[in-house]
Design an enzyme around this catalytic site. Sequence first.
Site, PDB file in Angstrom:
ATOM      1  N   THR A  32      -4.188   5.635  -5.696  1.00 30.25           N
ATOM      2  CA  THR A  32      -3.720   7.014  -5.919  1.00 30.25           C
ATOM      3  C   THR A  32      -4.005   7.519  -7.337  1.00 30.25           C
ATOM      4  O   THR A  32      -4.128   8.722  -7.544  1.00 30.25           O
ATOM      5  CB  THR A  32      -2.199   7.124  -5.662  1.00 30.25           C
ATOM      6  OG1 THR A  32      -1.521   6.172  -6.476  1.00 30.25           O
ATOM      7  CG2 THR A  32      -1.880   6.895  -4.205  1.00 30.25           C
ATOM      8  N   THR A  76      -3.417   0.294  -3.803  1.00 28.03           N
ATOM      9  CA  THR A  76      -2.200  -0.292  -3.231  1.00 28.03           C
ATOM     10  C   THR A  76      -2.237  -0.383  -1.706  1.00 28.03           C
ATOM     11  O   THR A  76      -1.768  -1.351  -1.123  1.00 28.03           O
ATOM     12  CB  THR A  76      -0.983   0.571  -3.660  1.00 28.03           C
ATOM     13  OG1 THR A  76      -0.949   0.578  -5.077  1.00 28.03           O
ATOM     14  CG2 THR A  76       0.313   0.033  -3.127  1.00 28.03           C
TER      15      THR A  76
END
EC number: 3.5.1.1
Length: 345
Positions: A91, A15
């Site tokens: 993540t 992201t």
Amino acid sequence: MQRTNKVLLIYTGGTIGMGMNPKTGALEPLDFNHLVENLPEFEQISTDIDTYQFVPVIDSSDMNPAFWGKLVSIIATKYEKYDGFVILHGTDTMSYTASALSYMFENLTKPIILTGSQLPIGQLRTDGKENLMTSIELASSYYPNGRPIVPEVAIYFSGHLLRGNRSTKQNAEEFNAFNSFNYPHLCEAGVKFKFNTHNILTPDYDLPMSPHTTLDNNVIILSLFPGIKEGIFDHILDLPCLHGIVMRSYGSGNAPQQPWLIKLFKKATARGVTIVNISQCISGQVEMSRYDTGYQLKDAGVISGYDSTVEAALTKLMFLYATCTDTETIRAYMNKSIAGEITIP
Ligand code: ASP
């Protein structure tokens, strides 16, 4: 501006690296080779930064041991040239990558800081800029004697620096996405950096860094649950290629007391499979002598994972099966800390 330390910034995907296409308004991966153009803040930091971008960049759910091997090779070939390394990573599997790298860089003496973000760096409320800028600062933080403050693989996220192989992704929505439940934070990055120096690894600077690029992924994570079936379990434990199992047990390391389960564990450990007992609880440690159920597991050859995370135990099995030739040595290393991943009471 007078630049000081040199950091290599490696972009793998996730992201954080998204930016808005000014024409379409859509989020798409930024070209990190033109990072300075995308992030004018870079002009203000005193560290000299080079970038390396993977092509193609990947969502971290596609992360795998071959990719970790490539990451190790890239850093190993540039190890002498830089004072620290920052890896931008999705993540979702960042804790697996951080754990794997902590073993793959034997005798690491430089900071390798992984970071990412919950919102793309091109979005107004992004957490990506702070995570990135602070990670660069941490990777280039040195004592006046020329030694790095954090000579280990760590994750920086939302104000906290965590030992990589102690970290776990704890939240999919909040900015505070990671924690290390069984180990103190290495640094709190508020207005100032507060390093917990006595919790940071102190390497032997006389030893040369030795990179390892291969892992053995004939491993599995098995979670125990009420109603677990013998036939299914037997099938998995009997797989000829299976080398290591991270078994997620209950509480302080307990399992159902059915004789078939203990018999299957005994059979698997006797043929050289290493079964590591990790609690399903996110905090606390396995104590296999506390209850009779845990005791029986010990008797069946299951070894304690103590306070290790699942990510750290799984990647350690991958590393040890690729590096050691006999099961006894592997099991002995599983009961030792090799990169600060475990606390043996
Ligand atoms: N799916 C993304 C990834 O792990 C999520 C993120 O970057 O936070 O690559």
